[in-house]
Design a protein around this motif. Structure first.
Motif, PDB file in Angstrom:
ATOM      1  N   GLY A 200      11.598 -10.253  -2.575  1.00 14.16           N
ATOM      2  CA  GLY A 200      11.578  -9.630  -1.256  1.00 14.16           C
ATOM      3  C   GLY A 200      11.079  -8.202  -1.219  1.00 14.16           C
ATOM      4  O   GLY A 200      11.109  -7.557  -0.161  1.00 14.16           O
ATOM      5  N   ILE A 201      10.598  -7.673  -2.347  1.00 11.10           N
ATOM      6  CA  ILE A 201      10.094  -6.304  -2.372  1.00 11.10           C
ATOM      7  C   ILE A 201       8.696  -6.271  -1.749  1.00 11.10           C
ATOM      8  O   ILE A 201       7.837  -7.074  -2.097  1.00 11.10           O
ATOM      9  N   ARG A 202       8.477  -5.304  -0.869  1.00  6.40           N
ATOM     10  CA  ARG A 202       7.199  -5.212  -0.180  1.00  6.40           C
ATOM     11  C   ARG A 202       6.549  -3.823  -0.301  1.00  6.40           C
ATOM     12  O   ARG A 202       5.583  -3.538   0.386  1.00  6.40           O
ATOM     13  N   ARG A 203       7.077  -2.993  -1.192  1.00 11.50           N
ATOM     14  CA  ARG A 203       6.479  -1.676  -1.429  1.00 11.50           C
ATOM     15  C   ARG A 203       6.400  -1.441  -2.937  1.00 11.50           C
ATOM     16  O   ARG A 203       7.379  -1.661  -3.663  1.00 11.50           O
TER      17      ARG A 203
ATOM     18  N   ALA B 247       3.194   9.525  -2.916  1.00  7.23           N
ATOM     19  CA  ALA B 247       2.214   8.466  -2.682  1.00  7.23           C
ATOM     20  C   ALA B 247       2.839   7.306  -1.929  1.00  7.23           C
ATOM     21  O   ALA B 247       2.210   6.689  -1.059  1.00  7.23           O
ATOM     22  N   LEU B 248       4.098   6.995  -2.257  1.00  7.98           N
ATOM     23  CA  LEU B 248       4.800   5.940  -1.529  1.00  7.98           C
ATOM     24  C   LEU B 248       4.984   6.325  -0.070  1.00  7.98           C
ATOM     25  O   LEU B 248       4.762   5.498   0.833  1.00  7.98           O
TER      26      LEU B 248
ATOM     27  N   PHE C 126       2.764  -3.118   0.764  1.00  2.44           N
ATOM     28  CA  PHE C 126       2.143  -1.803   0.649  1.00  2.44           C
ATOM     29  C   PHE C 126       2.059  -1.457  -0.826  1.00  2.44           C
ATOM     30  O   PHE C 126       3.064  -1.494  -1.548  1.00  2.44           O
ATOM     31  N   GLY C 127       0.852  -1.130  -1.290  1.00  3.03           N
ATOM     32  CA  GLY C 127       0.675  -0.767  -2.687  1.00  3.03           C
ATOM     33  C   GLY C 127      -0.192   0.459  -2.838  1.00  3.03           C
ATOM     34  O   GLY C 127      -1.125   0.689  -2.059  1.00  3.03           O
ATOM     35  N   VAL C 128       0.087   1.264  -3.845  1.00  2.00           N
ATOM     36  CA  VAL C 128      -0.658   2.496  -4.073  1.00  2.00           C
ATOM     37  C   VAL C 128      -0.646   2.781  -5.577  1.00  2.00           C
ATOM     38  O   VAL C 128       0.255   2.348  -6.303  1.00  2.00           O
TER      39      VAL C 128
ATOM     40  N   CYS D  69      16.349  -4.813  -4.016  1.00  2.00           N
ATOM     41  CA  CYS D  69      15.579  -3.560  -4.069  1.00  2.00           C
ATOM     42  C   CYS D  69      14.494  -3.601  -3.000  1.00  2.00           C
ATOM     43  O   CYS D  69      13.943  -4.653  -2.702  1.00  2.00           O
ATOM     44  N   ASP D  70      14.178  -2.443  -2.429  1.00  2.00           N
ATOM     45  CA  ASP D  70      13.129  -2.403  -1.407  1.00  2.00           C
ATOM     46  C   ASP D  70      11.815  -1.836  -1.927  1.00  2.00           C
ATOM     47  O   ASP D  70      10.776  -1.952  -1.281  1.00  2.00           O
TER      48      ASP D  70
END
Length: 342
Positions: free
Chosen positions: A114-117, A226-227, A171-173, A72-73
């Protein structure tokens, strides 16, 4: 602007917000892995839909489903322990275990996968202001001014912020919903139960309460926006409209033709009912229909439900649909699902 997700992992996929987010992602061509505690409930909610894979698991045991995060991304975290915390009694251990420690474990597992968002479903619980004021994302609530659920959401946000500080490559929101209504509320949530009780003419009167009424579909749109458009580490309100409970009931009357209650319920009577309900809950083991925690929240948050949508509108380009549309679609869905017969 961030690229659209290709394969997303959604916690709380069968919840009111989660299932509407899943449907929105699928409409956009995103493949979804949806976490659900019950595969049976998930199949009842979604049926068989191309692009959706149901992962059975629980936020109390992240290691049990961590392997499904691989590939998953993007991670959308909508799951939370909430409803039972207002059913009477004390629930802090479960609130911390699921909302705080579970979020921490989920973030670490997603990073290893490996998820970065990441989009975190926060809450209007984390902000506060004087009665009658317009509250924005900067007006943080202090822990000492929070009940146990609100405190768990404050600490959950702190966990996310600490994680993002340790991992600048992520990246987080944050998105902060209000009192969510809309189709897909299979639980039902307290909002869905309110709608059912109204349709059954089971509401005895108008409590001294104000709310921020929002459509869960609009919250889902804000989450995705938001993403793609939001700024790293920022909070975005998705609170909807400030309404007194009398206005809410009048809106239901206008849509359904069912006469809304006219009588005000005195606060003193609510407290008495809540204490009796809590006593009954301890004796029978059944949840209180009206808990002390619920009445306390109604008191503390009265006229603290005016939230400023300007940042969300300006940066994400999202506005809120009419309340009447939300009520119409929610009522239609409940009737189609025959939930009024339960």
């Amino acid at each position: 602007m961030n690229p659209a997700p290709q394969t997303a992992f959604v916690t709380g996929a069968t919840g009111l917000l989660g299932n509407n987010l899943v449907h929105l992602l699928l409409e956009r061509g995103v493949k979804v892995r949806g976490l659900a505690r019950s595969r049976r409930k998930a199949l009842q909610q979604f049926g068989t839909i191309d692009g959706l894979e149901i992962m059975e698991g629980d936020m109390e045991d992240v290691t049990g489903f961590a392997g499904a995060l691989a590939g998953c991304d993007t991670l959308f975290h909508t799951a939370a322990y909430f409803r039972d915390s207002y059913g009477g009694g004390k629930h802090w251990e479960a609130l911390k275990r699921i909302n705080v420690d579970g979020t921490d474990a989920l973030l670490n597992a997603s990073y290893q996968a490996g998820i970065r968002r990441y989009v975190h479903t926060s809450s209007i619980a984390v902000v506060n202001g004087p009665r009658g004021s317009i509250i924005d994302e900067t007006m943080k609530r202090l822990e000492e001014d929070a009940d146990d659920y609100y405190r768990s959401k404050i600490l959950s946000d702190a966990v996310v912020n600490a994680f993002l500080a340790r991992h600048p490559d992520v990246f987080g929101v944050f998105v902060m919903p209000g009192w969510m209504h809309g189709p897909g509320d299979m639980g039902p949530t307290a909002a869905g139960q309110f709608t059912i009780d109204f349709l059954k003419r089971a509401l005895p009167g108008v409590p001294p309460s104000t709310v921020s009424f929002v459509d869960a579909r609009d919250v889902a749109r804000i989450i995705l926006a938001a993403l793609e458009k939001g700024r790293h580490g920022e909070h975005y309100l998705a609170a909807g409209r400030h309404m007194h409970m009398r206005e809410v009931m009048q809106a239901y009357e206008a849509v359904t033709g069912i006469k809304a209650p006219r009588r005000d319920i005195p606060a003193a009577l609510l407290w008495m009912i809540a204490y009796l309900q809590e006593l009954n809950a301890r004796l029978t083991g059944k949840p209180a229909l009206l808990s002390v925690a619920t009445v306390r929240t109604m008191r503390d948050e009265y006229e603290r439900s005016r939230f400023n949508p300007e940042k969300t509108s300006r940066e994400l380009g999202i506005n809120f649909r009419p309340v009447a549309e939300t009520i119409r679609d929610e009522v239609g869905w409940l009737k189609a699902q025959r939930l009024l017969e339960a």
